[in-house]
Design an enzyme around this catalytic site. Structure first.
Site, short mmCIF file in Angstrom:
data_model
loop_
_atom_site.label_atom_id
_atom_site.label_comp_id
_atom_site.label_asym_id
_atom_site.label_seq_id
_atom_site.Cartn_x
_atom_site.Cartn_y
_atom_site.Cartn_z
CE LYS A 59 -63.06 91.58 -74.73
NZ LYS A 59 -63.15 91.08 -73.39
CG ASN A 63 -62.25 80.18 -67.15
OD1 ASN A 63 -63.40 79.96 -66.80
ND2 ASN A 63 -61.84 79.98 -68.41
#
Ligand code: C5P
Length: 373
Positions: free
Chosen positions: A338, A207
């Protein structure tokens, strides 16, 4: 102490021989040491023995053309985290107190912007002399620190205050000066960068993480006095010198390295870990066959390092666990989600919808869960 750097100035006193042991102790503590040996210092220890022990060249002369071309005296004066003068003779301290710069050692001491630690060594009468005491006071007022001198038998046969501190004491003072921030005595783990998940020996999934954010956080923690382990995926930036760097490629390696660095007080997970990896990477390069179907690959889930470490029992779980949420939409909602699903203490919400990945500037939101115990 890994990555810390000391510039040791050895001036001309009989206790210069003890500075050879100090060099060994510094290197054993993984502190890098460069040495300046004054003209008088050379009368007591040789550049060859100093060089052999410090594992590098010894700087002796202000007007050495080779030295200046390689590393100028200004650069040398700032290349370390701390300047240590051991032994610090009455003469060199008098120069320092009065701002003289007529050799390499005094010039570096005048030019430096780093802290200075002095280990005075001289005869007891010299130590007690009013001029020397005035100079010592001036140096303390100017910000220098002192280790020693100690009381004891002197090489000249007299007894009293003036013996240079022992190498172990000087080492302890050096270590203490590296640990003076508000996180002194704390340990921290930071994960940073991307992970590379292999497809075959030449291809991988990755990424756009640059590692800049994690590296900057690791450096700030170290600057505040924490002992930092930085577990980093492959990046193209220079690691901060004062952290312990563990380089990894895959998420699985990152998990092992993170677990190995426990226990820590603080764990900050900035790494952009690949969520999935190829189940069975090919041993050989997958060949493109014209006209043949595109190869199929099966993904499996990578371990969630943050969630695994957050879920550790209290005895081994870091007291403060901080995760990141890099989101392109519904930033705060996703970040709050999260925070609870990964059981961390704080989440830093990162809006990456713009030109954030790899950039130098960023704005984040900090979401805090219950107060860590
Ligand atoms: O689930 P997501 O990848 O968005 O979560 C981001 C946070 O979780 C970051 O702090 C990241 O470092 C951490 N993480 C991790 N291991 C993974 C995936 C994410 O530590 N496999």
């Amino acid at each position: 102490m890994n990555g810390r750097k000391v510039l040791l100035i050895i001036s001309g006193g009989i206790s210069a021989y003890k500075s050879l042991s100090l060099i060994r102790l510094l290197r054993k503590s993984e502190i890098t040491v460069r040495v300046i040996l004054t003209k008088a210092g050379k009368e007591f220890v040789t550049p060859l023995s100093v060089s052999a022990l410090c594992g590098g060249k010894v700087y002796c002369d202000l007007f050495d053309l080779d030295d200046e071309a390689e590393m100028g005296h200004i650069e040398l004066s700032r290349s370390a985290d701390l300047l240590v003068v051991a032994p610090a003779t009455a003469d060199l301290m008098a120069k320092m107190a009065n701002g003289l710069a007529n050799d390499l050692a005094s010039t570096c001491l005048l030019a430096t912007d780093k802290p200075v630690l002095l280990a005075p060594a001289m005869n007891v009468r010299m130590w007690e002399n009013a001029a020397n005491q005035r100079n010592i006071q001036t140096l303390i007022n100017d910000g220098s620190s002192l280790v020693g001198p100690n009381e004891g038998d002197m090489a000249c046969g007299e007894f009293g205050l003036g013996r240079m501190a022992e190498p172990e004491e000087i080492l302890a003072a050096i270590k203490a000066s590296f640990s003076s921030g508000c996180l002194a005595g704390k340990t921290a783990l930071v994960t940073a960068g991307p992970t590379y998940e292999p497809i075959d020996p030449v291809r991988y999934l990755a990424n756009r993480s640059s590692g800049k954010q994690g590296y900057a956080i690791a450096k700030s923690l170290a600057d505040l006095g924490a002992e930092v382990t930085l577990v980093s995926g492959p990046v193209n930036i220079t690691p901060p010198s004062e952290v312990h760097l563990l380089q990894v490629e895959t998420a699985q390696e990152m998990l092992v390295a993170a677990q190995k660095s426990l226990p820590v007080d603080i764990a900050i997970f900035t790494a952009a870990v690949a969520d999935w990896r190829i189940d069975k990477p090919n041993d050989q390069k997958i060949k493109k066959q014209i006209g043949e179907p595109i190869p199929e690959m099966e993904f499996i889930e990578n371990p969630d390092i943050l969630a695994i470490i957050s879920a550790l029992p209290k005895a081994t779980r870091p007291k403060l666990v901080i995760g990141f949420a890099a989101e392109t939409e519904n930033l705060l909602e996703n970040a709050a989600n999260k925070l609870s699903t990964k059981n961390c203490d704080w989440i830093i919400a990162n809006d990456i919808s713009g030109d954030v990945m790899g950039g130098d500037h960023n704005q984040v939101a900090l979401l805090m869960g219950d107060e860590p115990q």
